[in-house]
Scaffold this motif. Structure first.
Motif, PDB file in Angstrom:
ATOM      1  N   ASP A 143      -8.221  -4.939  -5.256  1.00  0.00           N
ATOM      2  CA  ASP A 143      -7.299  -4.716  -4.151  1.00  0.00           C
ATOM      3  C   ASP A 143      -7.850  -3.675  -3.175  1.00  0.00           C
ATOM      4  O   ASP A 143      -8.656  -2.828  -3.545  1.00  0.00           O
ATOM      5  N   MET A 157      -2.252  -2.738  -2.476  1.00  0.00           N
ATOM      6  CA  MET A 157      -2.291  -3.537  -1.260  1.00  0.00           C
ATOM      7  C   MET A 157      -3.482  -4.481  -1.358  1.00  0.00           C
ATOM      8  O   MET A 157      -4.582  -4.052  -1.677  1.00  0.00           O
ATOM      9  N   LYS A 158      -3.220  -5.760  -1.083  1.00  0.00           N
ATOM     10  CA  LYS A 158      -4.292  -6.755  -1.228  1.00  0.00           C
ATOM     11  C   LYS A 158      -5.230  -6.730  -0.031  1.00  0.00           C
ATOM     12  O   LYS A 158      -4.898  -6.199   1.020  1.00  0.00           O
ATOM     13  N   GLU A 170      -4.240  -7.972   3.759  1.00  0.00           N
ATOM     14  CA  GLU A 170      -2.784  -7.907   3.846  1.00  0.00           C
ATOM     15  C   GLU A 170      -2.336  -6.914   4.922  1.00  0.00           C
ATOM     16  O   GLU A 170      -3.009  -5.928   5.176  1.00  0.00           O
ATOM     17  N   PHE A 201       0.421  -4.409   5.247  1.00  0.00           N
ATOM     18  CA  PHE A 201       1.363  -3.781   4.327  1.00  0.00           C
ATOM     19  C   PHE A 201       2.143  -2.707   5.076  1.00  0.00           C
ATOM     20  O   PHE A 201       1.546  -1.879   5.768  1.00  0.00           O
ATOM     21  N   MET A 249      -2.548  -1.013   6.702  1.00  0.00           N
ATOM     22  CA  MET A 249      -1.366  -0.347   6.175  1.00  0.00           C
ATOM     23  C   MET A 249      -0.685   0.355   7.331  1.00  0.00           C
ATOM     24  O   MET A 249      -1.308   1.125   8.049  1.00  0.00           O
ATOM     25  N   CYS A 251       4.938  -7.282   9.052  1.00  0.00           N
ATOM     26  CA  CYS A 251       4.341  -7.049   7.740  1.00  0.00           C
ATOM     27  C   CYS A 251       4.416  -8.237   6.797  1.00  0.00           C
ATOM     28  O   CYS A 251       5.413  -8.958   6.761  1.00  0.00           O
ATOM     29  N   ASP A 252       3.354  -8.412   5.994  1.00  0.00           N
ATOM     30  CA  ASP A 252       3.381  -9.391   4.917  1.00  0.00           C
ATOM     31  C   ASP A 252       4.284  -8.888   3.801  1.00  0.00           C
ATOM     32  O   ASP A 252       5.079  -9.626   3.250  1.00  0.00           O
ATOM     33  N   ARG A 253       4.096  -7.612   3.468  1.00  0.00           N
ATOM     34  CA  ARG A 253       4.952  -7.002   2.458  1.00  0.00           C
ATOM     35  C   ARG A 253       5.387  -5.629   2.950  1.00  0.00           C
ATOM     36  O   ARG A 253       4.656  -4.958   3.677  1.00  0.00           O
ATOM     37  N   LEU A 265       9.916  -3.151  -2.979  1.00  0.00           N
ATOM     38  CA  LEU A 265       8.646  -3.590  -2.408  1.00  0.00           C
ATOM     39  C   LEU A 265       8.573  -5.106  -2.534  1.00  0.00           C
ATOM     40  O   LEU A 265       8.591  -5.638  -3.639  1.00  0.00           O
ATOM     41  N   THR A 278       8.122  -9.060   0.168  1.00  0.00           N
ATOM     42  CA  THR A 278       8.018  -9.606   1.519  1.00  0.00           C
ATOM     43  C   THR A 278       9.346  -9.359   2.231  1.00  0.00           C
ATOM     44  O   THR A 278      10.391  -9.274   1.568  1.00  0.00           O
TER      45      THR A 278
END
Lengths: 326, 250
Positions: free
Chosen positions: A2, A26-27, A30, A32, A188, A201-203, A215, A217
């Protein structure tokens, strides 16, 4: 591996816990979001991940490098867009980027090409030889984004990237961020704008008083609330709330002034039934409203307070910032 | 990345800012000229020291003053950098705090040396007979003074966080350091205790070295002056670099 792994990260300032043993990851690629009111610990988290602050305890890796033991490698692989402008107003846009490129060891030809690329990305190409002093707030932020990207970092940190910008400029910045996301860079972002977290944001991690409350999506977070939120204005809100509970429409309606609100799975079918039941009971309904839950509702659900209400209490934030010692 | 490149990048930033901030450069040339005129011409009309015209006597001292104030102000400008968060950009870049310090220090040295060079060139215009040999010989002393003073300035800049503390430094460090360096009057007539204090002032050696090579009026051998000043400089360099290292970690 990650892009960012945070493990029980904690930061205390003179006994005050700003970040309370948070863990998340956090991928790669991504976008985030850290969402929370001012003083929630978002910036402190970013400062620790970017090696500007030492954690009190816990650990984290960024691009596989430990923030405590390998800070120079971390710094080389990340880009940062700070909340407060850090571009040098005494230099031109080009000079700001040129110096940055040199600091990150970019060779002459590559540096020149990349400066042109990032200036074009944020549409400041025509302004490259102008002094930053003459730039508007939005332009400075764009230059700051360009600078954060110059050395092609693997992770970009954006600390409140649209704070203090007008809505139009904010949309503009969002477009750049979307463009970057398509390029595959991990980002981020901290924000206290709910719509920003929701839109981009994705997540999203909801952070409050140094802790992560939820936490997921944005869609799943909103799913927690249920299908719809129903909001009814009535002359006798207490009586209405009693009736709703007794008839089994909902378990715990919230009464706030003349407004009764609650969330349900399928509001569409329920609204006519509620109207009917109310008129039978002799309760006059003035207005009924049904909507999809927003991140604001999620935020209230997890923290018990509205993010907007907290926002006005800005004094605590300033003190927290000073405690960083910059 | 080579460290030299990073130090060069920091220096380049400072130098570009210097080139664009003409007001700062102009004011730092005008004020020594004012001193030379007001003290040199004014006081010089009725005072001569060791048979030397007063304006000539203080000329090396005024150059030392220019170097000192330019350097220290430059260093303390870091407080401002920090307030405006400019420094954050540099602190998150992949280079050590020591390199940030060295780059900044060299930037300050460049500013101050340019100013002093302009003054030296003006000597002829002002009717001060300084030979090019004397000016050239003064350069190592000037360089040491600047490195020493910039490091002191950066040290204070890193340690203090407000401009109010700057006033304190001015009153308790800068002015005494300047007044009791021999820049404006010879030190031998001072009361004993005060005269011995002047030996702890790095500027004393700088002024003496410059006066020695420019006017032939040195009290101590040139080499000793440079040696002592060199030791002071090493100490202040170390102080500045370690203050930056602590500041970086917060």
């Amino acid at each position: 591996m990650d892009a960012v792994i945070v493990d029980k990260l904690e930061k205390k300032f003179n006994g005050f816990t700003a970040v309370d043993k948070i863990s998340f990851s956090m991928k790669r690629g991504e976008l985030f979001g850290l969402l929370g009111p001012n003083g929630a610990g978002k910036s402190t988290t970013i400062y620790m991940l970017t090696t500007l602050l030492k954690p009190t305890s816990g650990s984290a890796t960024v691009n596989g490098f430990d923030i405590r033991t390998d800070s120079e490698a971390v710094r080389k692989s990340i880009g940062i867009v700070f909340q407060d402008p850090t571009v040098d107003i005494r230099l031109t846009a080009y000079d700001n980027l040129d110096i940055h490129g040199r600091l990150y060891g970019m060779s002459g030809q590559k540096r020149k090409e990349r400066i042109k690329e990032v200036l074009d990305l944020v549409e400041l190409g025509e302004w490259k030889d102008k002094m930053v002093r003459t730039f508007s707030g939005g332009m400075r932020r764009r230059l700051e984004i360009a600078r954060g990207l110059l050395h092609t970092p693997e992770v970009l940190f954006l600390d409140e990237p649209t704070l203090g910008l007008d809505p139009q400029t904010r949309r503009h910045i969002w477009q750049y961020i979307e463009k970057l996301r398509k390029g595959g860079i991990a980002m981020m972002l901290t924000t206290h704008y709910l719509e920003e977290a929701d839109y981009l944001c994705d997540r999203v991690a909801i952070i409050d008083r140094g802790r992560i409350k939820a936490l997921d999506t944005p869609r799943s977070l909103k799913g927690i609330i249920g299908g719809n939120i129903i909001r009814i204005e009535a002359r006798e809100p207490q009586k209405l709330a009693e009736m709703l509970k007794k008839s089994g429409f909902c378990k715990a309606p919230k009464v706030d002034g003349a407004v009764v609100s609650f969330d349900v799975k399928e509001g569409g079918k329920l609204v006519p039934k509620i109207m009917e039941a109310a008129s039978k009971a002799g309760i006059e309904i003035e207005n009924i409203e049904m909507r999809l839950p927003s991140l604001e509702d999620v935020f209230i659900h997890y923290t018990g307070t509205s993010i907007r209400a907290e926002k006005s209490a800005g004094g605590g934030m300033m003190m927290g910032r000073r405690a960083h010692g910059f | 990345m080579s460290e030299l490149e990073a130090i060069y990048a920091i220096w380049l930033r400072e130098f570009r800012v210097y080139l664009r901030e003409k007001e700062r450069a102009i004011s730092s040339i005008v004020s020594p000229l004012l001193w030379l005129f007001a003290f040199g011409t004014g006081l010089g009309a009725s005072v001569a020291i060791a048979g030397v015209n007063y304006q000539l006597f203080i000329f090396p001292g005024i150059i030392a003053m220019t170097l000192m104030f330019t350097s220290i102000f430059y260093g303390m400008y870091v407080i401002w950098d920090r307030k405006l968060d400019f420094l954050k950009e540099v602190l998150v870049a992949p280079l050590s705090r020591r390199d940030v310090f060295l780059g900044k220090m060299l930037g300050g040295v460049t500013d101050a040396m340019i100013q002093a060079a302009v003054l030296l060139m003006l000597a002829g215009v002002l009717g001060i007979p300084v030979t090019s040999y004397g000016a050239l010989m003064a350069l190592p002393a000037m360089l040491l003074i600047t490195v020493c003073m910039t490091s002191i300035g950066l040290f204070f800049g890193a340690v203090f966080s407000s401009f109010e503390s700057f006033q304190l430094v001015m009153q308790f460090v800068l002015w005494p350091m300047f007044f009791f360096s021999g820049a404006l009057f010879p030190l031998e007539n001072l009361p004993g205790w005060l005269a011995s204090l002047t030996y702890f002032d790095p500027l004393t050696y700088g002024v003496d070295a410059m006066r020695g090579v420019m006017l032939g009026m040195g009290k101590m051998p040139f080499e000793i002056d440079l040696l002592v000043l060199g030791v002071f400089t090493l100490v202040t360099l170390w102080m500045g670099a370690s203050a930056f290292e602590r500041m970086g970690k917060i």
